[in-house]
Design a protein around this motif. Structure first.
Motif, PDB file in Angstrom:
ATOM      1  N   UNK A 119      -1.287  18.825 -18.978  1.00  0.00           N
ATOM      2  CA  UNK A 119      -0.349  19.560 -18.139  1.00  0.00           C
ATOM      3  C   UNK A 119      -0.779  19.668 -16.683  1.00  0.00           C
ATOM      4  N   UNK A 120      -2.072  19.558 -16.398  1.00  0.00           N
ATOM      5  CA  UNK A 120      -2.562  19.908 -15.074  1.00  0.00           C
ATOM      6  C   UNK A 120      -3.291  18.809 -14.324  1.00  0.00           C
ATOM      7  N   UNK A 121      -3.805  17.823 -15.007  1.00  0.00           N
ATOM      8  CA  UNK A 121      -4.676  16.850 -14.365  1.00  0.00           C
ATOM      9  C   UNK A 121      -4.115  15.440 -14.462  1.00  0.00           C
ATOM     10  N   UNK A 122      -4.489  14.643 -13.500  1.00  0.00           N
ATOM     11  CA  UNK A 122      -4.193  13.222 -13.549  1.00  0.00           C
ATOM     12  C   UNK A 122      -5.512  12.501 -13.753  1.00  0.00           C
ATOM     13  N   UNK A 123      -5.605  11.716 -14.801  1.00  0.00           N
ATOM     14  CA  UNK A 123      -6.815  10.959 -15.074  1.00  0.00           C
ATOM     15  C   UNK A 123      -6.700   9.631 -14.334  1.00  0.00           C
ATOM     16  N   UNK A 124      -7.687   9.354 -13.493  1.00  0.00           N
ATOM     17  CA  UNK A 124      -7.683   8.146 -12.676  1.00  0.00           C
ATOM     18  C   UNK A 124      -8.597   7.102 -13.292  1.00  0.00           C
ATOM     19  N   UNK A 125      -8.141   5.869 -13.271  1.00  0.00           N
ATOM     20  CA  UNK A 125      -8.954   4.786 -13.805  1.00  0.00           C
ATOM     21  C   UNK A 125     -10.080   4.409 -12.852  1.00  0.00           C
ATOM     22  N   UNK A 126     -11.181   3.967 -13.415  1.00  0.00           N
ATOM     23  CA  UNK A 126     -12.315   3.518 -12.618  1.00  0.00           C
ATOM     24  C   UNK A 126     -12.456   2.009 -12.836  1.00  0.00           C
ATOM     25  N   UNK A 127     -12.296   1.261 -11.765  1.00  0.00           N
ATOM     26  CA  UNK A 127     -12.336  -0.194 -11.844  1.00  0.00           C
ATOM     27  C   UNK A 127     -13.705  -0.720 -11.444  1.00  0.00           C
ATOM     28  N   UNK A 128     -13.919  -1.994 -11.707  1.00  0.00           N
ATOM     29  CA  UNK A 128     -15.154  -2.646 -11.265  1.00  0.00           C
ATOM     30  C   UNK A 128     -15.297  -2.536  -9.749  1.00  0.00           C
ATOM     31  N   UNK A 129     -14.188  -2.660  -9.051  1.00  0.00           N
ATOM     32  CA  UNK A 129     -14.215  -2.563  -7.596  1.00  0.00           C
ATOM     33  C   UNK A 129     -14.711  -1.211  -7.116  1.00  0.00           C
ATOM     34  N   UNK A 130     -14.335  -0.157  -7.821  1.00  0.00           N
ATOM     35  CA  UNK A 130     -14.795   1.175  -7.442  1.00  0.00           C
ATOM     36  C   UNK A 130     -16.293   1.326  -7.671  1.00  0.00           C
ATOM     37  N   UNK A 131     -16.813   0.695  -8.705  1.00  0.00           N
ATOM     38  CA  UNK A 131     -18.262   0.724  -8.908  1.00  0.00           C
ATOM     39  C   UNK A 131     -18.977  -0.012  -7.778  1.00  0.00           C
ATOM     40  N   UNK A 132     -18.380  -1.094  -7.287  1.00  0.00           N
ATOM     41  CA  UNK A 132     -18.982  -1.820  -6.164  1.00  0.00           C
ATOM     42  C   UNK A 132     -18.957  -0.971  -4.888  1.00  0.00           C
ATOM     43  N   UNK A 133     -17.856  -0.282  -4.649  1.00  0.00           N
ATOM     44  CA  UNK A 133     -17.771   0.610  -3.487  1.00  0.00           C
ATOM     45  C   UNK A 133     -18.814   1.722  -3.610  1.00  0.00           C
ATOM     46  N   UNK A 156     -21.806   9.128  -5.493  1.00  0.00           N
ATOM     47  CA  UNK A 156     -21.266   7.959  -4.819  1.00  0.00           C
ATOM     48  C   UNK A 156     -19.992   7.487  -5.513  1.00  0.00           C
ATOM     49  N   UNK A 157     -19.964   7.546  -6.832  1.00  0.00           N
ATOM     50  CA  UNK A 157     -18.766   7.147  -7.572  1.00  0.00           C
ATOM     51  C   UNK A 157     -17.610   8.112  -7.305  1.00  0.00           C
ATOM     52  N   UNK A 158     -17.898   9.402  -7.257  1.00  0.00           N
ATOM     53  CA  UNK A 158     -16.848  10.374  -6.932  1.00  0.00           C
ATOM     54  C   UNK A 158     -16.245  10.071  -5.556  1.00  0.00           C
ATOM     55  N   UNK A 159     -17.087   9.781  -4.583  1.00  0.00           N
ATOM     56  CA  UNK A 159     -16.588   9.474  -3.242  1.00  0.00           C
ATOM     57  C   UNK A 159     -15.788   8.178  -3.230  1.00  0.00           C
ATOM     58  N   UNK A 160     -16.228   7.183  -3.980  1.00  0.00           N
ATOM     59  CA  UNK A 160     -15.496   5.912  -4.046  1.00  0.00           C
ATOM     60  C   UNK A 160     -14.102   6.112  -4.632  1.00  0.00           C
ATOM     61  N   UNK A 161     -14.021   6.892  -5.683  1.00  0.00           N
ATOM     62  CA  UNK A 161     -12.715   7.157  -6.309  1.00  0.00           C
ATOM     63  C   UNK A 161     -11.821   7.933  -5.351  1.00  0.00           C
ATOM     64  N   UNK A 162     -12.378   8.941  -4.711  1.00  0.00           N
ATOM     65  CA  UNK A 162     -11.594   9.729  -3.756  1.00  0.00           C
ATOM     66  C   UNK A 162     -11.096   8.853  -2.607  1.00  0.00           C
ATOM     67  N   UNK A 163     -11.935   7.930  -2.142  1.00  0.00           N
ATOM     68  CA  UNK A 163     -11.520   7.065  -1.031  1.00  0.00           C
ATOM     69  C   UNK A 163     -10.379   6.151  -1.459  1.00  0.00           C
ATOM     70  N   UNK A 164     -10.422   5.675  -2.686  1.00  0.00           N
ATOM     71  CA  UNK A 164      -9.370   4.776  -3.203  1.00  0.00           C
ATOM     72  C   UNK A 164      -8.033   5.495  -3.344  1.00  0.00           C
ATOM     73  N   UNK A 165      -8.068   6.739  -3.802  1.00  0.00           N
ATOM     74  CA  UNK A 165      -6.840   7.470  -4.099  1.00  0.00           C
ATOM     75  C   UNK A 165      -6.428   8.438  -2.994  1.00  0.00           C
ATOM     76  N   UNK A 166      -7.167   8.469  -1.900  1.00  0.00           N
ATOM     77  CA  UNK A 166      -6.814   9.341  -0.791  1.00  0.00           C
ATOM     78  C   UNK A 166      -6.978  10.817  -1.101  1.00  0.00           C
ATOM     79  N   UNK A 167      -7.962  11.133  -1.903  1.00  0.00           N
ATOM     80  CA  UNK A 167      -8.178  12.513  -2.323  1.00  0.00           C
ATOM     81  C   UNK A 167      -9.245  13.186  -1.460  1.00  0.00           C
TER      82      UNK A 167
END
Length: 74
Positions: free
Chosen positions: A8-22, A39-50
């Motif tokens: 109900x409250x969260x969106x689960x975001x996929x983690x790709x190989x590219x995000x691990x490289x970032x 570093x992974x949290x920041x990479x995901x946030x950068x990809x999704x504009x969070x």
């Protein structure tokens, strides 16, 4: 109960190989002092504009260098 809250409250975001490289590029910037998970949290946030909301001062301080907005929750 947890699964209902997630559904109900969260969106689960996929983690790709590219995000691990970032994340690896972020972690390799030793001056930032990032651990792998941060570093992974920041990479995901950068990809999704969070915005990263953190309880960790180091993570909050490191975000702006690679262009990730952060907010320290204290």
């Amino acid at each position: 109960m947890f699964n209902k809250l997630v559904a109900e409250s969260l969106t689960v975001l996929g983690v790709t190989d590219g995000l691990f490289r970032v994340a690896a590029k972020f972690a390799n910037q030793h001056a930032l002092g990032l651990r792998a998970g941060d570093a992974l949290h920041l990479a995901i946030a950068s990809e999704y504009g969070a915005i990263v909301h953190a309880l960790d001062q180091r993570l909050a301080d490191a975000g702006p260098a690679p262009g990730v907005p952060t907010q320290l929750l204290a």
